[in-house]
Design an enzyme around this catalytic site. Structure first.
Site, mmCIF file in Angstrom:
data_model
loop_
_atom_site.group_PDB
_atom_site.id
_atom_site.type_symbol
_atom_site.label_atom_id
_atom_site.label_comp_id
_atom_site.label_asym_id
_atom_site.label_seq_id
_atom_site.Cartn_x
_atom_site.Cartn_y
_atom_site.Cartn_z
ATOM 1 N N PRO A 98 -4.610 -1.832 18.508
ATOM 2 C CA PRO A 98 -3.828 -2.055 17.774
ATOM 3 C C PRO A 98 -3.779 -0.582 16.841
ATOM 4 C CG PRO A 98 -5.845 -3.525 18.791
ATOM 5 C CD PRO A 98 -5.074 -2.398 19.472
ATOM 6 N N LYS B 129 1.063 -1.158 15.512
ATOM 7 C CA LYS B 129 1.829 -1.559 15.762
ATOM 8 C C LYS B 129 2.938 -2.573 16.274
ATOM 9 C CE LYS B 129 3.537 2.356 14.178
ATOM 10 N NZ LYS B 129 4.292 2.753 12.786
ATOM 11 N N TYR C 28 3.455 6.627 11.059
ATOM 12 C CA TYR C 28 2.491 5.541 10.317
ATOM 13 C C TYR C 28 3.333 4.078 10.021
ATOM 14 C CZ TYR C 28 -1.117 2.395 8.290
ATOM 15 O OH TYR C 28 -2.448 1.164 8.583
ATOM 16 N N TYR D 45 -10.107 3.827 8.517
ATOM 17 C CA TYR D 45 -10.169 4.299 9.709
ATOM 18 C C TYR D 45 -11.747 5.001 9.350
ATOM 19 C CZ TYR D 45 -5.587 2.420 10.612
ATOM 20 O OH TYR D 45 -4.245 1.643 10.229
ATOM 21 N N HIS E 39 0.892 -0.962 -0.227
ATOM 22 C CA HIS E 39 0.235 0.287 -0.422
ATOM 23 C C HIS E 39 1.027 1.367 -0.089
ATOM 24 C CE1 HIS E 39 -3.949 -2.134 1.309
ATOM 25 N NE2 HIS E 39 -2.901 -2.818 1.907
HETATM 26 P P1 FAS Z 1 2.750 -12.914 21.634
HETATM 27 O O1 FAS Z 1 1.951 -12.755 22.324
HETATM 28 O O2 FAS Z 1 2.022 -13.274 20.165
HETATM 29 O O3 FAS Z 1 3.433 -14.239 21.769
HETATM 30 C C1 FAS Z 1 3.840 -14.828 23.384
HETATM 31 C C2 FAS Z 1 4.122 -16.428 22.891
HETATM 32 O O4 FAS Z 1 4.238 -16.654 24.051
HETATM 33 C C3 FAS Z 1 2.518 -16.935 23.089
HETATM 34 O O5 FAS Z 1 3.044 -17.984 21.156
HETATM 35 C C4 FAS Z 1 2.446 -17.748 24.021
HETATM 36 O O6 FAS Z 1 1.571 -18.550 24.000
HETATM 37 C C5 FAS Z 1 3.700 -17.812 24.093
HETATM 38 N N1 FAS Z 1 3.836 -17.481 26.567
HETATM 39 C C6 FAS Z 1 3.187 -17.272 27.003
HETATM 40 N N2 FAS Z 1 3.395 -17.451 27.754
HETATM 41 C C7 FAS Z 1 3.944 -18.177 28.387
HETATM 42 C C8 FAS Z 1 4.753 -19.609 29.032
HETATM 43 N N3 FAS Z 1 4.991 -18.968 30.656
HETATM 44 N N4 FAS Z 1 5.781 -19.779 28.794
HETATM 45 C C9 FAS Z 1 5.939 -20.524 27.629
HETATM 46 N N5 FAS Z 1 5.621 -19.990 26.241
HETATM 47 C C10 FAS Z 1 4.255 -18.690 26.693
HETATM 48 N N6 FAS Z 1 -1.261 -6.019 16.036
HETATM 49 C C11 FAS Z 1 -0.775 -5.091 15.269
HETATM 50 O O7 FAS Z 1 -0.116 -4.518 14.791
HETATM 51 N N7 FAS Z 1 -2.406 -5.069 15.060
HETATM 52 C C12 FAS Z 1 -3.725 -5.783 15.301
HETATM 53 O O8 FAS Z 1 -4.561 -5.453 14.954
HETATM 54 C C13 FAS Z 1 -3.667 -7.332 16.506
HETATM 55 N N8 FAS Z 1 -4.276 -7.435 16.413
HETATM 56 C C14 FAS Z 1 -4.677 -7.858 17.883
HETATM 57 C C15 FAS Z 1 -5.417 -8.972 18.754
HETATM 58 C C16 FAS Z 1 -5.501 -8.952 20.292
HETATM 59 C C17 FAS Z 1 -6.114 -10.493 20.659
HETATM 60 C C18 FAS Z 1 -3.765 -9.516 20.804
HETATM 61 C C19 FAS Z 1 -3.567 -10.700 21.529
HETATM 62 C C20 FAS Z 1 -2.970 -8.555 20.209
HETATM 63 C C21 FAS Z 1 -2.849 -7.941 18.699
HETATM 64 N N9 FAS Z 1 -2.205 -7.689 18.046
HETATM 65 C C22 FAS Z 1 -2.068 -6.903 17.191
HETATM 66 C C23 FAS Z 1 -0.722 -7.515 18.971
HETATM 67 C C24 FAS Z 1 -0.485 -8.491 18.333
HETATM 68 O O9 FAS Z 1 0.021 -8.598 16.901
HETATM 69 C C25 FAS Z 1 1.755 -8.879 18.900
HETATM 70 O O10 FAS Z 1 1.861 -7.622 18.745
HETATM 71 C C26 FAS Z 1 2.293 -9.144 18.067
HETATM 72 O O11 FAS Z 1 1.330 -11.035 18.521
HETATM 73 C C27 FAS Z 1 3.650 -10.180 19.360
HETATM 74 O O12 FAS Z 1 4.466 -10.735 19.261
HETATM 75 P P2 FAS Z 1 5.047 -11.459 20.161
HETATM 76 O O13 FAS Z 1 5.877 -10.693 21.432
HETATM 77 O O14 FAS Z 1 5.719 -12.941 19.802
HETATM 78 O O15 FAS Z 1 3.915 -12.285 21.236
HETATM 79 C C1 PHB Z 2 -5.534 -5.820 10.588
HETATM 80 O O1 PHB Z 2 -5.112 -5.981 9.493
HETATM 81 O O2 PHB Z 2 -5.598 -5.992 11.130
HETATM 82 C C2 PHB Z 2 -4.978 -4.292 10.908
HETATM 83 C C3 PHB Z 2 -5.275 -3.263 10.120
HETATM 84 C C4 PHB Z 2 -4.470 -1.814 10.866
HETATM 85 C C5 PHB Z 2 -4.377 -1.804 11.439
HETATM 86 C C6 PHB Z 2 -5.223 -3.174 12.895
HETATM 87 C C7 PHB Z 2 -4.928 -3.662 12.043
HETATM 88 O O3 PHB Z 2 -3.968 -0.749 11.975
#
Ligand code: FAS
Ligand code: PHB
Length: 393
Positions: free
Chosen positions: A294, A298, A386, A202, A74
């Protein structure tokens, strides 16, 4: 018999799996312990937007092939509010950078396939992970696998275990400083096998925030702001599509192709930062150290930038005997973290309806959006944040 390695990583989400991948390419041994099953990790629907710095890093470390084939590049995104037409924010023009739509789920699949190819040591379903002696020269962790207790001894331990992980608890309260802001609403997200809009949109609306995004030309990702007291049972597909199209406004709303949802979930929004991101020979990376709403896309990108800084530090340490990147990791990572935390907080505050908001507050949000539309300087400031600022050298 204890497992011995150089870097023990807790968590095989994007941060832990990417760190292990990059270290392996540099010939640095690591072992990963992951609480969930491989399928459970792969079943999560999360982020969707990659900053260009993330795109370039993934290409550099051999993870770009599928992303480049299936991702959507994009140059702009769109903002709508109060029926005032569409503001096209030209990220490429203002920031000299683009961004990519590529789902975190796809990235996780790519990371695990690469791990399989290199015979990576990832212990899934590792229960009761505990961290020990992080201030010693040989920290160690224990976990239970198939009822057997295992022990891993390492030079360093990296907590990539997310917001609810175990690693942050290993930093004493006398050392750890945390900063938390919880937002009084959540995001209801759905996936639908329908063609998405061309651009990410958005929406600020008096009924609440909405977002139109995508995963590929046949898979759309949409969100609407909802009360924290809601559950997905409160949201039929019809109610979702009606709210989404209303909030996207009269210009964009009619372009939405509706269809049955194939995934529906509600995520709470919070801003969280833990400092420092190092204690002794324990490092934190990704959501283990910080959470952003989100809105600014970031979260995943910050996890990647932490991993870039930390993997650079480990390579300098093991390959050149130089510790300045490891010693400077926490401060350098936190500078980028706070920059993204502030941007995500600003955009969340601008685009969402807060329960205690007055009419004045609503008009002030609209006036700020009108100003954004009228000022190339304001657009440039938003665009460069962004798109993601360059990594520090
Ligand atoms: P993660 O949380 O992805 O991974 C951590 C890992 O550690 C998991 O697999 C977990 O099972 C494991 N773990 C936890 N405790 C443990 C333990 N005690 N022992 C061993 N393993 C353990 N970011 C965006 O940019 N856009 C979005 O739209 C967006 N939507 C999201 C929606 C949800 C519901 C959530 C929770 C997050 C969202 N995020 C979004 C943020 C997300 O993308 C995170 O920034 C990203 O997963 C970060 O990656 P990790 O730091 O690897 O953490
Ligand atoms: C998504 O595609 O999940 C998404 C895109 C933009 C955002 C957050 C989530 O700011």
């Amino acid at each position: 018999m204890a497992i011995s390695t150089r870097v023990a990583i807790i968590g095989a989400g994007p941060a832990g799996a990417l760190l292990s991948h990059i270290l392996d390419r540099a010939g640095i041994d690591s072992v990963v312990v992951e609480r969930s099953s491989r399928d459970h990790v792969l079943g999560r629907i999360r982020a969707g937007v990659l900053e260009w710095g993330t795109v370039e890093l993934l290409r550099e470390v051999g993870l770009g092939e599928r992303m480049d084939a299936e991702g959507h590049v994009h140059a702009v995104n769109n903002i709508v509010w109060s029926g005032r037409g569409v503001l096209t924010l030209d990220i490429e023009q203002h920031a000299g950078s683009r961004f990519m739509s590529y789902g975190q789920t796809n990235l996780q699949e790519d990371l695990y396939e690469a791990a399989d190819r290199r015979g990576a040591a990832i212990h899934f379903e590792a229960a009761d992970v505990e961290v020990h002696d992080v201030t010693s020269d040989r920290p160690w962790l224990t976990f239970t696998s198939d009822g057997e207790q295992e022990r891993i001894e390492a030079d360093y331990i990296v907590g990539c275990d997310g917001f609810h992980g175990a690693s942050r608890q290993a930093i004493p309260d006398t050392v750890l400083r945390t900063y938390l802001k919880e937002y009084p609403f959540g995001w209801l997200g759905i996936l639908s096998e329908t063609p998405p809009l061309e651009h990410i949109v958005y929406a600020h609306h008096e009924r609440g925030f909405a977002l139109a995004s995508q995963r590929n030309p046949r898979l759309s990702r949409y969100y609407v702001q909802c009360p924290l007291t809601d559950s997905i049972d409160d949201w039929s597909d019809d109610r979702f599509w009606s709210e989404l199209t209303t909030r996207l406004g009269p210009v964009v709303g009619p372009s939405i192709v509706t269809g049955p949802s194939i995934e529906k979930s509600i995520a709470p929004l919070r801003s969280f930062v833990a400092e420092p991101m190092r204690h002794g020979n324990l490092f934190l990376a990704g959501d283990a150290a910080h959470i952003v709403p989100p809105t600014g896309a970031k979260g995943l990108n910050l996890a990647v930038s932490d991993v870039f800084y930390l993997s650079r530090g480990f390579q300098a340490h093991y390959l050149d005997g130089d510790d300045h990147y490891l010693d400077g990791y926490s401060d350098m990572a936190l500078r980028r973290v706070w920059g993204s935390v502030r941007f995500s907080w600003w955009l969340t505050t601008l685009l969402h309806r807060f329960p205690d908001q007055t009419d004045f507050d609503l008009r002030a949000q609209e006036a700020e959006l009108d100003y954004l539309a009228s000022s190339t300087h304001a657009q440039a400031a938003m665009a460069e944040q962004y798109a993601g600022l360059p990594f520090e050298s």
